[in-house]
Design an enzyme around this catalytic site. Structure first.
Site, PDB file in Angstrom:
ATOM      1  N   HIS A 167      -0.280   3.896  -8.271  1.00 45.07           N
ATOM      2  CA  HIS A 167       0.682   2.936  -8.834  1.00 45.07           C
ATOM      3  C   HIS A 167      -0.017   2.155  -9.944  1.00 45.07           C
ATOM      4  O   HIS A 167      -1.194   2.421 -10.242  1.00 45.07           O
ATOM      5  CB  HIS A 167       1.239   2.011  -7.745  1.00 45.07           C
ATOM      6  CG  HIS A 167       0.183   1.316  -6.934  1.00 45.07           C
ATOM      7  ND1 HIS A 167      -0.617   0.343  -7.452  1.00 45.07           N
ATOM      8  CD2 HIS A 167      -0.207   1.477  -5.645  1.00 45.07           C
ATOM      9  CE1 HIS A 167      -1.445  -0.089  -6.523  1.00 45.07           C
ATOM     10  NE2 HIS A 167      -1.235   0.597  -5.411  1.00 45.07           N
TER      11      HIS A 167
ATOM     12  N   HIS B  99      -3.622   0.781  -9.626  1.00 39.22           N
ATOM     13  CA  HIS B  99      -4.741   1.702  -9.901  1.00 39.22           C
ATOM     14  C   HIS B  99      -4.984   1.791 -11.409  1.00 39.22           C
ATOM     15  O   HIS B  99      -6.122   1.813 -11.870  1.00 39.22           O
ATOM     16  CB  HIS B  99      -4.436   3.106  -9.370  1.00 39.22           C
ATOM     17  CG  HIS B  99      -4.277   3.181  -7.880  1.00 39.22           C
ATOM     18  ND1 HIS B  99      -3.068   3.436  -7.280  1.00 39.22           N
ATOM     19  CD2 HIS B  99      -5.175   3.025  -6.886  1.00 39.22           C
ATOM     20  CE1 HIS B  99      -3.234   3.435  -5.964  1.00 39.22           C
ATOM     21  NE2 HIS B  99      -4.500   3.191  -5.694  1.00 39.22           N
TER      22      HIS B  99
ATOM     23  N   CYS C 258      -6.666  -1.433  12.032  1.00 33.18           N
ATOM     24  CA  CYS C 258      -5.562  -1.149  11.101  1.00 33.18           C
ATOM     25  C   CYS C 258      -5.900   0.141  10.357  1.00 33.18           C
ATOM     26  O   CYS C 258      -6.899   0.194   9.631  1.00 33.18           O
ATOM     27  CB  CYS C 258      -5.363  -2.295  10.105  1.00 33.18           C
ATOM     28  SG  CYS C 258      -4.163  -1.853   8.806  1.00 33.18           S
TER      29      CYS C 258
ATOM     30  N   CYS D 264      -5.993  -0.198   6.472  1.00 33.02           N
ATOM     31  CA  CYS D 264      -7.247  -0.736   5.923  1.00 33.02           C
ATOM     32  C   CYS D 264      -8.429   0.112   6.331  1.00 33.02           C
ATOM     33  O   CYS D 264      -9.503  -0.017   5.746  1.00 33.02           O
ATOM     34  CB  CYS D 264      -7.515  -2.143   6.446  1.00 33.02           C
ATOM     35  SG  CYS D 264      -6.336  -3.373   5.909  1.00 33.02           S
TER      36      CYS D 264
ATOM     37  N   CYS E 295      -1.779  -7.230  10.435  1.00 34.92           N
ATOM     38  CA  CYS E 295      -2.815  -7.064   9.408  1.00 34.92           C
ATOM     39  C   CYS E 295      -2.401  -7.851   8.174  1.00 34.92           C
ATOM     40  O   CYS E 295      -1.280  -7.697   7.694  1.00 34.92           O
ATOM     41  CB  CYS E 295      -2.980  -5.581   9.059  1.00 34.92           C
ATOM     42  SG  CYS E 295      -3.780  -5.355   7.460  1.00 34.92           S
TER      43      CYS E 295
ATOM     44  N   HIS F 177      -1.453  -5.263   5.282  1.00 36.24           N
ATOM     45  CA  HIS F 177      -0.353  -4.305   5.460  1.00 36.24           C
ATOM     46  C   HIS F 177       0.844  -4.835   6.245  1.00 36.24           C
ATOM     47  O   HIS F 177       1.846  -4.151   6.365  1.00 36.24           O
ATOM     48  CB  HIS F 177      -0.872  -3.036   6.141  1.00 36.24           C
ATOM     49  CG  HIS F 177      -1.831  -2.270   5.275  1.00 36.24           C
ATOM     50  ND1 HIS F 177      -3.178  -2.455   5.331  1.00 36.24           N
ATOM     51  CD2 HIS F 177      -1.604  -1.357   4.304  1.00 36.24           C
ATOM     52  CE1 HIS F 177      -3.765  -1.661   4.435  1.00 36.24           C
ATOM     53  NE2 HIS F 177      -2.840  -1.000   3.800  1.00 36.24           N
TER      54      HIS F 177
ATOM     55  N   LYS G 252       6.508  -8.223  -5.261  1.00 35.93           N
ATOM     56  CA  LYS G 252       5.458  -7.337  -4.791  1.00 35.93           C
ATOM     57  C   LYS G 252       5.999  -5.906  -4.792  1.00 35.93           C
ATOM     58  O   LYS G 252       7.136  -5.680  -4.416  1.00 35.93           O
ATOM     59  CB  LYS G 252       5.053  -7.756  -3.363  1.00 35.93           C
ATOM     60  CG  LYS G 252       3.711  -7.196  -2.956  1.00 35.93           C
ATOM     61  CD  LYS G 252       3.342  -7.613  -1.539  1.00 35.93           C
ATOM     62  CE  LYS G 252       2.223  -6.695  -1.052  1.00 35.93           C
ATOM     63  NZ  LYS G 252       1.784  -6.928   0.284  1.00 35.93           N
TER      64      LYS G 252
ATOM     65  N   LYS H  81       7.763   0.249  -1.302  1.00 36.87           N
ATOM     66  CA  LYS H  81       8.670   1.391  -1.220  1.00 36.87           C
ATOM     67  C   LYS H  81      10.083   0.941  -0.918  1.00 36.87           C
ATOM     68  O   LYS H  81      11.041   1.450  -1.494  1.00 36.87           O
ATOM     69  CB  LYS H  81       8.194   2.345  -0.123  1.00 36.87           C
ATOM     70  CG  LYS H  81       7.253   3.402  -0.665  1.00 36.87           C
ATOM     71  CD  LYS H  81       6.970   4.450   0.394  1.00 36.87           C
ATOM     72  CE  LYS H  81       5.780   5.290  -0.041  1.00 36.87           C
ATOM     73  NZ  LYS H  81       5.068   5.912   1.045  1.00 36.87           N
TER      74      LYS H  81
HETATM   75 ZN   LIG Z   1      -4.238  -3.182   6.997  1.00 37.89          ZN
END
Ligand SMILES: [Zn+2]
Length: 513
Positions: A22, A25, A131, A134, A148, A151, A302, A305
Site C-alpha cells: 500500500h 510501503h 499477535c 505483529c 493488540c 491490529h 486510516k 479493507k
Molecule cells: Zn498485532
C-alpha cells in the site's frame, strides 16, 4: 580509481508479503531512496538493502486461505513488492528474499551461533499472548482493551517450549547507546519512547517457534530440528545478510554498520532494542541510526479493507509517473510524523508547484535560450544584482544540504521550492524579454546565470525526482552533475543546449466554480 567520500549503508524495513503493498510501503521506499540518492550524489559508495520478509506465519496462513503453497504466495506477492520498488525508483543494491536459503540462511544461523556462544540463548517453557499480525508476544499491560494496539485483534494464548534471548542482560548498555545518540533514534519523540520502554525493564524474548506451530516454514535453529527461528530474528538479520554476512565477509565489513534503518513507528522496538542487542551479543556493531516515519491516512481516514480506501501505489505510478508521487510524499508528508494522502491534493500540488514553479523556470529559460541565442549559452559580465542573487542561492542550497545531512526531507523540499521560486523571481525581475529588444549582450547575464541555475536544479532534484533530474541534464546536453557542482558556473558561454522539453505535465484539475 575514483576517490569515494566514504560509504553509506541504508535499509528499508523488509515488508511481509502476505498482502499487496500500500502507499505506506511506497512512502518508506521513497524516503529511503531520497536519502540514498543524496549520498550517492555526494560521491559516497552507497548500499541500499530491501527485500521481502517471507518466513512468517502470516504468509503461511495467507497461502492456506488462497489454496496455494507458501512458496508460491511469496513468489507472487514478492514480485509485486519488487515491481513497486523498481517502478518508484528505489535504487536498491540488494533485494533480499528471506525464504531463499542460499542468500540468507547461513548468515542468520551464524548470528544465532554467535549469540548462543555468548551465553545469551536459552530454552524455556513459555505461555504468552501472541499477535500473529505483529508476530510478537504482548504483555497484558500493553494491550488496549485486551486487543493488540497495532491490529485491534485479540492475541492468542500460546504455550510451548522455545529458545529465549537474554535481552535483560543488555538493558543498561542499550540505554546508554540510545541516550548518548551512539545509536541515534530519529525523531526525538521516538527516542524518548524507546528510552522509556528500556527503562521500564527489558524482558527476555522468545526467538524460536516449534516446527509444528511455524508449520515447518522458516529458518531452522542450528542443532535443533524441532525449532524454527522466530521471524523477527530472521528478518532483522536481512540487514547484514543483504550486504554479504555469512557469504562475503569483505563486502560485509565494507558496509557495516548501517548508517540508517528506515522503518515505520510500529516496529520501533524491534529495531532500536532487540536488533542492537542481538548484534552486541554476536560481537557486531549496532547500527548508527534508526529513522522512524509515521503512517499515512487517506483523506483523513486510516486505510482499511473494510473502508475500501486502500490506495494502490502501482496504480498511482502508472497514472501519474513516479516523480509526482515521490514529490508528494517528500513534500507533503511530514518526514517523521503521520501525514495524509489525497489524489486530488497531489494533482493540485503537481500543477501549482511542479508545473508552475520548477517546470516553468526550466522551460522559460530553455525556450528563451533556444529562441534568442540559437540554443547557445551566451557570454556575460555579471552585474551586482546577478551576484547578489547567486549568493542568495548559495545560501539556500547550503541549507538544503544541511537539512539532508540530518535526513529532514520535508524541510529540504520546502527549501528546494523556495530555491526555485527565487530563481523564477530573478528571471521576472531581470526581464530579459525587455532588454533583448536593445541587444543580445544586454539580456545575456540572466540567461547565463539561469542556464547554470537550471543545472543546479537538475542536481537538487536528483534525490527526490530522479526522472525530472535526468530530463534537465538531457535538455542541457550535459553529463549528470554531482552535488559538489552546486553553485558552480560550470556551464560555460558557448555551450549548446538540447531541445527544450516540458518537464511536468499539468494534471488539469477540474476546478469547481
Ligand atoms: Zn498485532
Amino acid at each position: 580509481m575514483i576517490q569515494m567520500a566514504g560509504k553509506f549503508y541504508i535499509t528499508t524495513a523488509i515488508p511481509y508479503v502476505n498482502a499487496a503493498p500500500h502507499i505506506g510501503h511506497a512512502l518508506e521506499f521513497v524516503q529511503t531512496d531520497a536519502i540514498a540518492r543524496y549520498h550517492s550524489s555526494k560521491g559516497m559508495d552507497v548500499a541500499l538493502v530491501t527485500g521481502s520478509d517471507e518466513n512468517s506465519l502470516k504468509n503461511v496462513q495467507a497461502a492456506e486461505a488462497k489454496g496455494i503453497t507458501t512458496a508460491q504466495l511469496c513468489e507472487q506477492n514478492g514480485a509485486v513488492f519488487r515491481s513497486l520498488a523498481d517502478k518508484i525508483g528505489l535504487s536498491y543494491t540488494s533485494f533480499l528474499k528471506t525464504s531463499i536459503k542460499a542468500e540468507h540462511w547461513a548468515g542468520v544461523q551464524n548470528l544465532w551461533a554467535l549469540c548462543s556462544k555468548s551465553g545469551d540463548i536459552y530454552k524455556k517453557k513459555y505461555r504468552g499472548l501472541y499477535c500473529v499480525g505483529c508476530e510478537a508476544y504482548y504483555e497484558e499491560s500493553e494491550l488496549v482493551d485486551g486487543l493488540c494496539p497495532e491490529h485491534r485483534k485479540k492475541p492468542e494464548v500460546v504455550e510451548e517450549e522455545n529458545y529465549f534471548f537474554k535481552l535483560s542482560k543488555y538493558q543498561s548498555v542499550l540505554e546508554e547507546l540510545i541516550a548518548s545518540d551512539k545509536l541515534e533514534v530519529l525523531p526525538e519523540t521516538r527516542k524518548n519512547e524507546v528510552l522509556s520502554f528500556i527503562r521500564g525493564g527489558l524482558q527476555d524474548f522468545s526467538i524460536s517457534r516449534s516446527v509444528k506451530r511455524a508449520k515447518g516454514w522458516g529458518v531452522p535453529v542450528p542443532g535443533d530440528e524441532s525449532q524454527i527461528m522466530y521471524v523477527w530474528f530472521d528478518a532483522l538479520s536481512t540487514y547484514i545478510t543483504g550486504i554479504g554476512y555469512g557469504k562475503d565477509e569483505k563486502l560485509f565489513k565494507k558496509y557495516w554498520p548501517a548508517d540508517a534503518h528506515v522503518i515505520g513507528k510500529g516496529i520501533l522496538r524491534f529495531h532500536a532494542v532487540y536488533w542492537p542487542a542481538m548484534l552486541l551479543s554476536a560481537g557486531l556493531q549496532p547500527p548508527k541510526s534508526v529513522f522512524v516515519h509515521g503512517y499515512i491516512t487517506v483523506e483523513g481516514q486510516k486505510m482499511s479493507k473494510s473502508l475500501g480506501n486502500i490506495v494502490d501505489p502501482l496504480m498511482l505510478i502508472d497514472k501519474y509517473g513516479a516523480d509526482v508521487l515521490r514529490y508528494y510524499f517528500l513534500r507533503e508528508i511530514p518526514t517523521f510524523d503521520d501525514g495524509d494522502f489525497s489524489e486530488k491534493s497531489m494533482a493540485e500540488k503537481n500543477d501549482s508547484e511542479l508545473v508552475a514553479n520548477i517546470g516553468n523556470l526550466v522551460n522559460r529559460a530553455m525556450v528563451f535560450l533556444a529562441n534568442n541565442y540559437d540554443s547557445t549559452v551566451p557570454h556575460a559580465e555579471l552585474g551586482d544584482g546577478d551576484k547578489k542573487f547567486l549568493a542568495e542561492q548559495d545560501e539556500r542550497h547550503k541549507k538544503i544540504t544541511a537539512l539532508l545531512d540530518e535526513m529532514k526531507l520535508k524541510e529540504a523540499m520546502d527549501e528546494l521550492m523556495a530555491y526555485s521560486a527565487n530563481a523564477n523571481k530573478y528571471f521576472q525581475d531581470s526581464a530579459p524579454w525587455k532588454s533583448i529588444k536593445e541587444s543580445r549582450e544586454k539580456a545575456a547575464p540572466p540567461l547565463y546565470v539561469l542556464a547554470n541555475q537550471v543545472k543546479d536544479l537538475g542536481i537538487l532534484l536528483s534525490f527526490c525526482m530522479p526522472n525530472a533530474s535526468e530530463g534537465i541534464f538531457t535538455q542541457l546536453a550535459i553529463e549528470k552533475k554531482s552535488w559538489s557542482d552546486l553553485g558552480k558556473l560550470s556551464i560555460k558561454a558557448g555551450h549548446r543546449i538540447g531541445a527544450p522539453k516540458i518537464l511536468f505535465k499539468k494534471l488539469a484539475v477540474a476546478k469547481k466554480q
